[in-house]
Design an enzyme around this catalytic site. Structure first.
Site, PDB file in Angstrom:
ATOM      1  N   LYS A 137     134.960  41.544  36.869  1.00 39.19           N
ATOM      2  CA  LYS A 137     134.394  42.624  36.063  1.00 39.19           C
ATOM      3  C   LYS A 137     135.453  43.283  35.182  1.00 39.19           C
ATOM      4  O   LYS A 137     136.653  43.170  35.419  1.00 39.19           O
ATOM      5  CB  LYS A 137     133.748  43.671  36.970  1.00 39.19           C
ATOM      6  CG  LYS A 137     134.713  44.370  37.913  1.00 39.19           C
ATOM      7  CD  LYS A 137     133.980  45.334  38.841  1.00 39.19           C
ATOM      8  CE  LYS A 137     134.956  46.038  39.772  1.00 39.19           C
ATOM      9  NZ  LYS A 137     134.270  46.971  40.692  1.00 39.19           N
ATOM     10  N   CYS A 138     134.979  44.009  34.160  1.00 45.19           N
ATOM     11  CA  CYS A 138     135.857  44.807  33.304  1.00 45.19           C
ATOM     12  C   CYS A 138     136.301  46.058  34.077  1.00 45.19           C
ATOM     13  O   CYS A 138     135.523  46.620  34.837  1.00 45.19           O
ATOM     14  CB  CYS A 138     135.130  45.250  32.030  1.00 45.19           C
ATOM     15  SG  CYS A 138     134.678  43.916  30.900  1.00 45.19           S
ATOM     16  N   PRO A 139     137.540  46.516  33.877  1.00 45.38           N
ATOM     17  CA  PRO A 139     138.568  45.972  32.990  1.00 45.38           C
ATOM     18  C   PRO A 139     139.538  45.033  33.692  1.00 45.38           C
ATOM     19  O   PRO A 139     140.585  44.691  33.157  1.00 45.38           O
ATOM     20  CB  PRO A 139     139.297  47.242  32.538  1.00 45.38           C
ATOM     21  CG  PRO A 139     139.291  48.098  33.761  1.00 45.38           C
ATOM     22  CD  PRO A 139     137.962  47.840  34.430  1.00 45.38           C
ATOM     23  N   PHE A 140     139.193  44.587  34.928  1.00 46.12           N
ATOM     24  CA  PHE A 140     140.142  43.764  35.672  1.00 46.12           C
ATOM     25  C   PHE A 140     140.334  42.385  35.043  1.00 46.12           C
ATOM     26  O   PHE A 140     141.387  41.778  35.180  1.00 46.12           O
ATOM     27  CB  PHE A 140     139.691  43.647  37.130  1.00 46.12           C
ATOM     28  CG  PHE A 140     139.674  44.970  37.834  1.00 46.12           C
ATOM     29  CD1 PHE A 140     140.858  45.580  38.208  1.00 46.12           C
ATOM     30  CD2 PHE A 140     138.487  45.632  38.083  1.00 46.12           C
ATOM     31  CE1 PHE A 140     140.852  46.812  38.836  1.00 46.12           C
ATOM     32  CE2 PHE A 140     138.468  46.867  38.702  1.00 46.12           C
ATOM     33  CZ  PHE A 140     139.655  47.462  39.078  1.00 46.12           C
ATOM     34  N   ASN A 141     139.304  41.904  34.306  1.00 51.53           N
ATOM     35  CA  ASN A 141     139.491  40.644  33.594  1.00 51.53           C
ATOM     36  C   ASN A 141     140.557  40.794  32.505  1.00 51.53           C
ATOM     37  O   ASN A 141     141.358  39.899  32.266  1.00 51.53           O
ATOM     38  CB  ASN A 141     138.170  40.147  33.007  1.00 51.53           C
ATOM     39  CG  ASN A 141     137.341  41.265  32.401  1.00 51.53           C
ATOM     40  OD1 ASN A 141     137.872  42.299  31.977  1.00 51.53           O
ATOM     41  ND2 ASN A 141     136.025  41.073  32.329  1.00 51.53           N
TER      42      ASN A 141
END
Length: 797
Positions: A735-739
């Site tokens: 998921k964002c923002p971990f990508n």
């Protein structure tokens, strides 16, 4: 007696040729580095910390080899490495400093002697381990060797095992605890029911940063169902393991997610589905005594006290009357080429020509007669391997650490060397310490098995007097049997150079205050963590660097300690929004805590302050691409990566330490203290956030490799070729923002001009990540939709 070795398939030579061809492709830049990495890991080849140097690991089922094979391994070490054979905790032998161009020829030499490196590394079923005394132990239920070999042989090159979510480990044990079943993905303990051989089966164990004890699958599975069951369990792992998040990809997390009963049901489904599969019967070798050559007994050492000590510590009578197992203590698990050849000759001349590597990083020669002790000892003395003391406190286990490992923080081998030297020179020792163990890992990943040691060390870093210094987290009270494991308790973080004093103070305290027949584990349980934390607290300090500069340098090193080879966190764009939201949550919790304090609801006030602490931790760990459901695990990482590095004040380590204290009966003083602490932390987190706002590429952790980064920026950029991808990363499901964070961290490891392929989900990921990467100054070369997701290609600037 001929020892069974792996049935190397005929295609092995083709594999070696393919490896040589792939090396050539890689050298010409025709294969992405990430793709080549996966290929070489599958072949048992690891990249080292040193550029273009490789580690080559052989796969030796249950550690058993012949004298001829040990000679072959010695030849490999002499021709292709730096002349050292290293015995691992999985009973393999590995070599360091091997040139990639030499690997195919080395693999050929190994294959000619029935040895392989295949699947000793990577996301595969790793080497199957077993009790080193299997077949000779007087306490075993039956010899498990043939069964371990059958599982190894069946799963090697099996289509199912070629791309698992993560590594998978299997062990066999026939007696009290040598198999270490509770820390394995599948732990098998010999059992007999109604005169039928079988196994008690444990599943889902493992060490790593977050250790898990294996859980009981079945009290008894007949031996004729062994291969089918192992295949079924691996199939469940392959289908349900997390192939996106490497940090949650081991089988133990499948059990966490699904629960034991659901996992058992899935295993049964797979097991039933394999009912039509044909499995060859396991060929169990009948017990026999090997032929021993004629030799002349040596009596020169009969009056030597060192020889008497060696006999009492390093030999153990077998269940076969008149024969003994002889253990050879290896410092750091190492032996050089002449030592390897000498051991091979000893085994062939005075025993059955068999050598067994142990999980304690030693070697054992079975089938030695008592009248050969003098000759064996004399030969070992010539090569400096006659030291007494195996499988006791002086027999220290450690991983390679920062010496060669890319993940190593501290020089665990240097620590182990120093401890060995001190123990050999006046270190207090007595028989009541023999049951204890010391194990050291250079990072939290537990390759040195520190979680199951009486005294365990795992490497870390922390600022002392404003200077970054190597440290060890101290774990106490760990122990393991074949049925149960108690993981060591993390007690305190100590500068590396104070590590030997930790051992001395802990042992002295145990000897002075233990009760009659009380083991160290029982002593630790009775005294508790606080007792030892107070005992060791004086060791957290170092003198100023001007007074003792050597105190800030790691064992075995002469250079300033740094984390230049380690990853670092960065933040920009949407990332700062997430941090701001979490800090706002902390601020809000603190305010609610103040209201509770004013109303006299002190327990509620403490609860709100604790929530503020966790929100602050989660906020700054976003920059590391980390998010936790478990609050305590989150705080542990926050202390290690943020507090200890003094990104925020080190005083908050004490706040974290009080997190698990009971607060139901909190008074006004305790509630006020908690709120003051977390209010201060919120202020500091806001300061970090403000810095991130002004510098979108700020590295918030110290130790960034600025020289390497600068060199990369100066690297020449050639013409873009979309067919030439240097690295790939699959972020589907992230998921964002971990990508975005993971993409940033990956780009940090690459040189300017190199290209990264990223797989992103449709929607916010495919919209936000490319824009953020461009805002950071990198070039977006392509963004194409395929099979319902997007493929992004970025050039590092």
């Amino acid at each position: 007696m001929d020892i069974k070795t792996l049935n190397i398939p005929p295609e092995v030579k083709r594999e070696i040729e393919e490896f040589a061809a792939e090396v050539e492709r890689r050298n010409r830049g025709e294969v992405p580095e990430e793709e080549f990495k996966r290929f070489r890991l599958q072949q048992g080849i690891y990249g080292q910390r040193q550029d273009e140097e490789q580690m080559v690991r052989t796969k030796l089922s249950q550690g058993k080899i012949t004298s001829d094979q040990l000679n072959c391994l010695a030849d490999f070490g002499e021709k292709f490495s730096h002349g050292i054979l290293h015995v691992t905790t999985r009973q393999d032998i590995q070599f360091h400093y091997v040139k990639l161009k030499d690997v195919p020829q080395g693999m050929q030499i190994l294959a000619d002697h029935g040895l392989t490196t295949r699947e000793a590394c990577g996301n595969t079923v790793r080497n199957v381990t077993g009790c080193h005394k299997a077949g000779t132990c007087s306490g075993e239920v039956f010899d498990t060797t043939s069964y371990g070999l059958a599982v190894t042989d069946y799963l090697l090159r099996h289509q199912l095992t070629q791309n698992l979510p993560r590594k998978f480990k299997i062990s066999f044990g026939g007696c009290a605890g040598c198999g270490l079943a509770p820390i394995h993905d599948i732990g098998l303990k010999a059992a007999i029911q109604n005169n039928i051989r079988g196994f008690k089966v444990l599943i889902g164990g493992g060490l790593g940063s977050f250790p898990h004890a294996a859980q009981l699958y079945s009290e008894f599975v007949p031996a004729d169902q062994l291969l089918r069951l192992c295949e079924a369990i691996v199939a469940v792992f392959d289908k349900h393991g997390d192939k996106v998040n490497r940090n949650k990809a081991r089988f133990k997390y499948v059990l966490d997610k699904l629960g034991l009963e659901k996992t058992k049901a899935l295993i049964k489904e797979e097991f039933d589905a394999l009912a039509g599969q044909k499995y060859d019967p396991i060929q169990v070798e009948e017990e026999s005594i090997p032929e021993i050559r004629d030799y002349t007994p040596v009596t020169d050492f009969d009056l030597d006290p060192e020889f008497s000590k060696w006999k009492s510590c390093n030999t153990l009578e077998q269940k076969q009357k008149g024969f003994f197992n002889v253990q050879i203590k290896l410092l750091l698990g190492d032996l050089d080429v002449p030592q390897a050849r000498a051991i091979s000759k000893i085994a062939a001349t005075y025993a059955g020509g068999i050598i067994v590597n142990t999980v304690n990083q030693n070697m054992m020669i079975p089938w030695v007669k008592e009248d050969a002790f003098g000759a064996v000892y004399g030969e070992l003395k010539k090569i400096g391997l006659h030291r007494a003391g195996t499988e006791e406190i002086r027999d220290i286990t450690c991983c390679p650490g920062s010496e060669t490992c890319n993940l190593g923080i501290t020089a665990s081998r240097g620590l182990a060397t120093e401890l060995n030297q001190q123990m050999d020179n006046g270190f207090p020792f007595s028989e009541d310490l023999e049951h204890m163990s010391i194990k050291a890992s250079g990072c939290p990943n537990s390759c040195g098995q520190h979680h199951i040691a009486s005294i365990g060390f795992h490497g870390g870093a922390k600022k002392v007097n404003g200077v970054l210094a190597p440290h060890y987290e101290i774990f106490l009270g760990g122990r393991i049997s074949e049925d149960n494991v108690i993981f060591g308790t993390p007690v305190i973080k100590i500068p590396a150079k104070n590590g030997p004093q930790v051992v001395r103070k802990t042992i002295d305290n145990y000897k002075q205050e233990k009760q009659a027949n009380e083991t160290f584990g029982e002593f630790f349980d009775r005294k508790g963590k606080k007792h030892f934390k107070d005992l060791l607290a004086p060791l957290v300090n170092l003198p100023d660097i001007e007074q003792a500069p050597e105190a800030y340098i790691d064992f075995g090193s002469t250079e300033k300690f740094s984390l230049d080879d380690r990853g670092q966190g960065e933040c920009a764009g949407a990332l700062t929004d997430m941090i701001q939201n979490l800090i706002s949550d902390a601020d809000r919790s603190d305010f609610q805590g103040k209201l509770a304090l004013e109303k006299g609801d002190y327990a509620e006030a403490v609860d709100k302050a604790r929530k503020a602490l966790v929100s602050c931790a989660r906020a700054l760990l976003v920059t590391e691409g980390m998010d936790f459901d478990d609050d305590w695990k989150c705080l542990e990482k926050f202390q290690s990566l943020i507090v200890d590095m003094e990104i925020v004040s080190p005083k908050y380590a004490e706040t974290i330490n009080h997190y698990q204290d009971a607060f139901d009966s909190a008074d006004k003083a305790k509630a006020s203290w908690w709120l003051e602490e977390t209010q201060g932390l919120v202020v500091e987190c806001k300061q970090v956030y403000n810095k991130l706002q002004t510098d979108k590429s700020l590295r918030i952790r110290v130790g960034a490799d600025d020289k390497k980064t600068a060199a990369a920026k100066e690297a020449p950029k050639g013409k873009v070729d979309l067919d030439s991808i240097h690295s790939k990363i699959d972020l589907l499901g992230v998921k964002c923002p971990f990508n975005y964070v993971k993409t940033k961290l990956k780009l940090e490891t690459m040189q300017a001009g190199n290209r990264l392929e990223v797989l992103l989900d449709d929607g916010e990921p495919s919209e936000n990540v490319p824009r953020s990467i461009q805002n950071d100054g990198h070039k977006l070369l392509a963004l194409e939709k395929e099979n319902g997701h997007f493929k992004m290609i970025v050039e590092k600037v």
